[in-house]
Design a protein around this motif. Structure first.
Motif, short mmCIF file in Angstrom:
data_model
loop_
_atom_site.label_atom_id
_atom_site.label_comp_id
_atom_site.label_asym_id
_atom_site.label_seq_id
_atom_site.Cartn_x
_atom_site.Cartn_y
_atom_site.Cartn_z
N ARG A 18 20.67 6.55 -11.90
CA ARG A 18 21.42 8.16 -12.32
C ARG A 18 20.40 9.05 -13.56
N CYS A 19 19.38 8.31 -13.96
CA CYS A 19 18.60 9.06 -14.44
C CYS A 19 17.50 10.13 -14.53
N THR A 21 15.29 12.16 -12.67
CA THR A 21 14.99 12.73 -11.58
C THR A 21 13.32 13.53 -11.52
N ASP A 22 13.31 14.20 -10.44
CA ASP A 22 12.22 15.32 -10.23
C ASP A 22 11.33 15.10 -11.59
N LYS A 26 15.67 11.15 -17.02
CA LYS A 26 17.07 12.34 -18.52
C LYS A 26 17.26 11.02 -19.32
N PRO A 35 20.85 15.95 -20.85
CA PRO A 35 20.56 15.90 -19.70
C PRO A 35 18.73 15.92 -20.17
N SER A 42 11.86 8.48 -22.09
CA SER A 42 11.77 8.27 -21.25
C SER A 42 10.60 7.15 -21.28
N SER A 56 10.58 5.15 -6.01
CA SER A 56 11.79 5.80 -7.03
C SER A 56 11.45 6.18 -8.55
N SER A 60 9.54 8.70 -11.19
CA SER A 60 10.06 9.47 -12.33
C SER A 60 9.68 9.00 -13.19
N SER A 64 8.22 12.30 -16.13
CA SER A 64 8.38 12.10 -17.09
C SER A 64 7.06 12.15 -17.91
N THR A 67 6.12 16.10 -17.63
CA THR A 67 6.93 17.13 -18.26
C THR A 67 6.47 16.88 -19.64
#
Length: 68
Positions: A18-19, A21-22, A26, A35, A42, A56, A60, A64, A67
């Motif tokens: 649930r945390c 993302t691309d 989060k 968010p 991370s 998956s 992520s 991280s 980002t």
């Protein structure tokens, strides 16, 4: 005892999912939580995600790092 450990593992993977993302992990799995992708959160999430065995999750981790 093993059943309890496996249940905890599955719940942890669910939270990580649930945390994820691309853009990376989060800081919160809650709908009204943070968010954003933060370095500390991370990094901690990546420790668990790395041993989850799920592609998956590894994606992520990469998100991280990109980002940040």
């Amino acid at each position: 005892m093993e059943a309890l450990i496996e249940e905890a593992r599955q719940r942890a993977i669910d939270v990580l999912g649930r945390c994820a993302t691309d853009l990376g992990f989060k800081a919160s799995a809650l709908e009204r939580g943070y968010p954003h992708v933060w370095a500390r959160d991370s990094a901690i999430a990546s420790l668990g995600a790395g041993v989850s065995g799920q592609a998956s999750m590894v994606a992520s981790i990469r998100g991280s790092l990109d980002t940040l």
